[in-house]
Design a protein around this motif. Structure first.
Motif, mmCIF file in Angstrom:
data_model
loop_
_atom_site.group_PDB
_atom_site.id
_atom_site.type_symbol
_atom_site.label_atom_id
_atom_site.label_comp_id
_atom_site.label_asym_id
_atom_site.label_seq_id
_atom_site.Cartn_x
_atom_site.Cartn_y
_atom_site.Cartn_z
ATOM 1 N N ASP A 91 0.849 -1.191 0.000
ATOM 2 C CA ASP A 91 0.000 0.000 0.000
ATOM 3 C C ASP A 91 0.884 1.240 0.000
ATOM 4 O OD1 ASP A 91 -2.832 1.161 0.472
ATOM 5 O OD2 ASP A 91 -1.650 2.152 2.014
ATOM 6 N N TYR A 92 0.391 2.303 -0.615
ATOM 7 C CA TYR A 92 1.096 3.584 -0.580
ATOM 8 C C TYR A 92 0.078 4.711 -0.660
ATOM 9 C CZ TYR A 92 0.126 4.218 -5.563
ATOM 10 O OH TYR A 92 -0.514 4.387 -6.763
ATOM 11 N N THR A 93 0.429 5.839 -0.115
ATOM 12 C CA THR A 93 -0.372 7.050 -0.289
ATOM 13 C C THR A 93 0.563 8.252 -0.225
ATOM 14 O OG1 THR A 93 -2.314 8.298 0.464
ATOM 15 C CG2 THR A 93 -0.905 7.374 2.170
ATOM 16 N N VAL A 94 0.258 9.265 -1.008
ATOM 17 C CA VAL A 94 1.030 10.512 -1.027
ATOM 18 C C VAL A 94 0.114 11.639 -0.574
ATOM 19 C CG1 VAL A 94 2.253 12.175 -2.476
ATOM 20 C CG2 VAL A 94 2.565 9.726 -2.854
ATOM 21 N N GLU A 95 0.580 12.417 0.402
ATOM 22 C CA GLU A 95 -0.192 13.530 0.928
ATOM 23 C C GLU A 95 0.725 14.734 1.125
ATOM 24 O OE1 GLU A 95 -3.383 13.434 1.245
ATOM 25 O OE2 GLU A 95 -3.812 11.284 1.212
ATOM 26 N N LYS A 96 0.133 15.874 1.397
ATOM 27 C CA LYS A 96 0.919 17.040 1.790
ATOM 28 C C LYS A 96 1.660 16.678 3.068
ATOM 29 C CE LYS A 96 -2.382 20.322 -0.179
ATOM 30 N NZ LYS A 96 -3.283 21.474 0.059
ATOM 31 N N ASN A 97 2.907 17.118 3.195
ATOM 32 C CA ASN A 97 3.706 16.594 4.311
ATOM 33 C C ASN A 97 3.318 17.123 5.687
ATOM 34 O OD1 ASN A 97 4.913 19.131 4.493
ATOM 35 N ND2 ASN A 97 6.866 18.489 3.631
ATOM 36 N N VAL A 98 2.319 18.019 5.757
ATOM 37 C CA VAL A 98 1.829 18.454 7.065
ATOM 38 C C VAL A 98 0.912 17.403 7.692
ATOM 39 C CG1 VAL A 98 2.033 20.932 6.673
ATOM 40 C CG2 VAL A 98 -0.036 19.751 5.933
ATOM 41 N N LYS A 99 0.543 16.408 6.927
ATOM 42 C CA LYS A 99 -0.315 15.342 7.454
ATOM 43 C C LYS A 99 0.518 14.439 8.355
ATOM 44 C CE LYS A 99 -4.401 13.017 5.864
ATOM 45 N NZ LYS A 99 -5.259 12.816 4.687
ATOM 46 N N SER A 100 0.067 14.234 9.574
ATOM 47 C CA SER A 100 0.848 13.485 10.559
ATOM 48 C C SER A 100 0.789 11.988 10.294
ATOM 49 C CB SER A 100 0.313 13.767 11.966
ATOM 50 O OG SER A 100 -0.982 13.201 12.130
ATOM 51 N N ASP A 101 1.740 11.272 10.898
ATOM 52 C CA ASP A 101 1.753 9.813 10.779
ATOM 53 C C ASP A 101 0.483 9.204 11.367
ATOM 54 O OD1 ASP A 101 4.181 9.982 9.595
ATOM 55 O OD2 ASP A 101 5.355 9.309 11.316
ATOM 56 N N VAL A 102 -0.023 9.801 12.436
ATOM 57 C CA VAL A 102 -1.249 9.295 13.066
ATOM 58 C C VAL A 102 -2.418 9.363 12.084
ATOM 59 C CG1 VAL A 102 -2.972 9.773 14.854
ATOM 60 C CG2 VAL A 102 -0.536 9.844 15.420
ATOM 61 N N GLU A 103 -2.574 10.501 11.410
ATOM 62 C CA GLU A 103 -3.655 10.656 10.430
ATOM 63 C C GLU A 103 -3.494 9.665 9.274
ATOM 64 O OE1 GLU A 103 -5.049 15.125 10.067
ATOM 65 O OE2 GLU A 103 -2.856 15.032 10.174
ATOM 66 N N LEU A 104 -2.256 9.472 8.837
ATOM 67 C CA LEU A 104 -1.995 8.546 7.734
ATOM 68 C C LEU A 104 -2.386 7.115 8.105
ATOM 69 C CD1 LEU A 104 1.466 9.957 6.619
ATOM 70 C CD2 LEU A 104 -0.634 10.042 5.280
#
Length: 544
Positions: free
Chosen positions: A322-335
């Motif tokens: 699995d992979y996902t790309v987000e804006k880097n302000v998104k925390s590991d917890v949210e991911l």
């Protein structure tokens, strides 16, 4: 131009004029022991072209074949080619031709425009239809499951990690960013509408003077000068109706709102204090989605990639699942909260190993709801100097403290405002040898203990980690090597594209390329071993 979607089954038809028919038997043998037949059989032949029909019309000329274009995108990221190198290899490299189902070298022409048009169609579709299935992720999942089935990969145990990367932007200070925003906006204005001040901005000497010749002590004054030029540019564009909906104007407006405020005394714009600028503020005049984040000792503008990967010891090799790309302000917890249910649904995993940055009470709850056990290899923050919260006897359901570590029953106890609170007799606590290590605080009539409910769960997790620390760390640590391989071998450190959607597409191609690289290595070794066993001796070297 309109293009009609058609599937490609031409590769299934053999021809007498295939280049392989005229090869020396030794060359043909080397071809059969290369990565190309593996790619053809397990990637090219398994690409599902139907989802890509949404990119094309019901009428018009037939489209260039989707499975060839997508395969070439995978090969580009597998070999880390530029577009020029990809097209050159498509024209003259028979391994590439063989991998994409073409058996006669030079039998099909491919132009740069065809590649760009295919990418543009994918980007535009994903931007316009964010709620629809990600075309690239769908192919990644399909092909990865095929690799896993062929190689017998167990997916019950997985590990997860995130890593930051940059898009195709430069690291710029506030002055350089202000100039880029200003320059792009000024360039969009017709020359006859520019003031003398704004005309200077287009002069190359202006850039050199403002950015390269600015002394540290002059930085703030130069920044405010640029901000006020930006304001003048904004007012100019507002009087040109056809430019008010332009990207340059939107970016200019956003930049000023984030970086400046109006000073009533001077009647000019002033630069905001750097600490008051949000982390999701504009980082580049050419990439609106990039954000700023400091993780540990590393600060970066760009995006974050979150990966899940198998980690069972029984596996011959591990696959990214699995992979996902987000804006880097998104925390590991949210991911983790977002991806854990998806990973569970797609792979039926039962255990996930992560570092302490992923820990939260909500993550633990989501893991329970999905019947997944999450192992944390470390927790954020320092280990408490005082005794562990877990030494108190606390009711599992109500979270009420029943006894202190010395066995004293509280006078009364309850849970209030996210804390468990217990009052103990003054005479018992005053003489207790554990008093200096305890959470108790003296009051007028008694001693009180207040413990945050989150601390209770954190203490339990810390105890689990200490019991199984080494095993958990070894299972999770190897995913750092996957991040490194993507950055070193596939160009993840800094992509050649900008924008969240383009980054997602490119990363998806790189991740599948990394999975194929591991799968191909396994298949080549398996074939080598089979040949060796059948001949009762050493096997020939296989072409990689």
């Amino acid at each position: 131009m309109l293009y009609l979607f058609r599937e490609n089954n031409n590769h299934l038809q053999q021809s007498l004029f295939e280049s392989v028919n005229f090869m020396d038997s030794r060359i043909k043998a080397k071809l059969e022991k290369s990565w190309a037949p593996i790619f053809y059989k397990y990637v090219f032949c398994n690409i599902d072209e139907k989802p890509f029909s949404v990119l094309y019309s019901d009428t018009g000329r037939a489209n260039f074949l989707v499975n060839i274009l997508l395969s070439l995108e995978y090969i580009k990221h597998l070999k880390n080619y530029s577009d020029d190198e990809l097209i050159e290899n498509f024209n003259f490299n028979y391994l590439i031709n063989y991998a994409v189902g073409i058996r006669t070298l030079g039998g099909m022409n491919l132009s740069e425009k065809t590649l760009y048009d295919f990418r543009t169609r994918i980007y535009k579709y994903l931007i316009k239809h964010p709620e629809q299935e990600d075309l690239i992720f769908g192919q990644f999942l399909n092909l990865t499951m095929i690799f896993a089935k062929e190689a017998g990969i167990y997916m019950k145990e997985q590990r997860m990690d995130s890593t930051m990367f940059m898009s195709n932007i430069k690291k710029a200070g506030r002055v350089a960013l202000a100039f880029d925003v200003l320059y792009r906006a000024v360039k969009s204005i017709p020359e006859d509408r520019l003031s003398e001040n704004l005309k200077k901005v287009l002069n190359p000497e202006f850039r050199a003077e403002v950015i390269h010749k600015t002394k540290p002590s002059e930085g703030e004054s130069r920044l405010e000068m640029l901000l006020n030029l930006c304001q003048e540019t904004k007012e100019t564009i507002e009087n040109i109706s056809e430019l008010k909906n332009s990207d340059a104007y939107r970016i200019l407006e956003r930049f000023l709102s984030e970086q400046a405020y109006y000073d009533e005394q001077t009647k000019k714009l002033k630069a905001k204090d750097s600490k008051s600028i949000p982390s999701d503020s504009l980082q580049s005049a050419y990439d609106e989605d990039a954000t700023y984040r400091k993780k540990g000792n590393k600060a970066e503008s760009g995006y974050v990639l979150n990966l899940s990967e198998t980690c069972a010891k029984e596996n011959s090799f591990q696959l990214i699942t699995d992979y996902t790309v987000e804006k880097n302000v998104k925390s590991d917890v949210e991911l983790l909260k977002e991806r854990l249910p998806i990973v569970k649904q797609n792979t039926k995993c039962q255990e996930v190993y992560v570092d302490g940055g992923y820990y939260s009470k909500e993550v633990v709850q989501i893991a329970k709801e999905n019947c997944v056990e999450v192992h944390f290899t470390d927790l954020n923050g320092r280990k408490p100097v005082r005794m562990s919260v877990s030494e108190y006897e606390i009711d599992e359901e109500t979270k009420v403290i029943k006894k202190c570590p010395r066995g004293i029953i509280p006078i009364h106890a309850s849970v209030k405002k996210g804390q468990t609170v217990a009052h103990f007799p003054k005479e018992a606590c005053a003489k207790c040898e554990l008093k200096n290590q305890c959470y108790c605080k003296e009051q007028k009539k008694d001693y009180v203990v207040r413990v945050n409910l989150k601390s209770i769960e954190a203490a339990k997790q810390r105890e689990k980690i200490e019991c199984r620390c080494e095993g958990n760390k070894s299972k999770r640590a190897a995913i750092e090597g996957t991040n490194s391989a993507l950055k070193r071998g596939h160009g993840l450190s800094k992509l050649r594209v900008r924008g969240l959607v383009k980054c997602r597409v490119n990363v998806g191609l790189k991740v599948l390329a990394q999975n194929f690289k591991r799968f191909a290595r396994y298949m080549l070794e398996r074939a080598k071993k089979a040949i060796g066993e059948s001949q009762g001796g050493s096997a020939p070297v296989l072409v990689q």
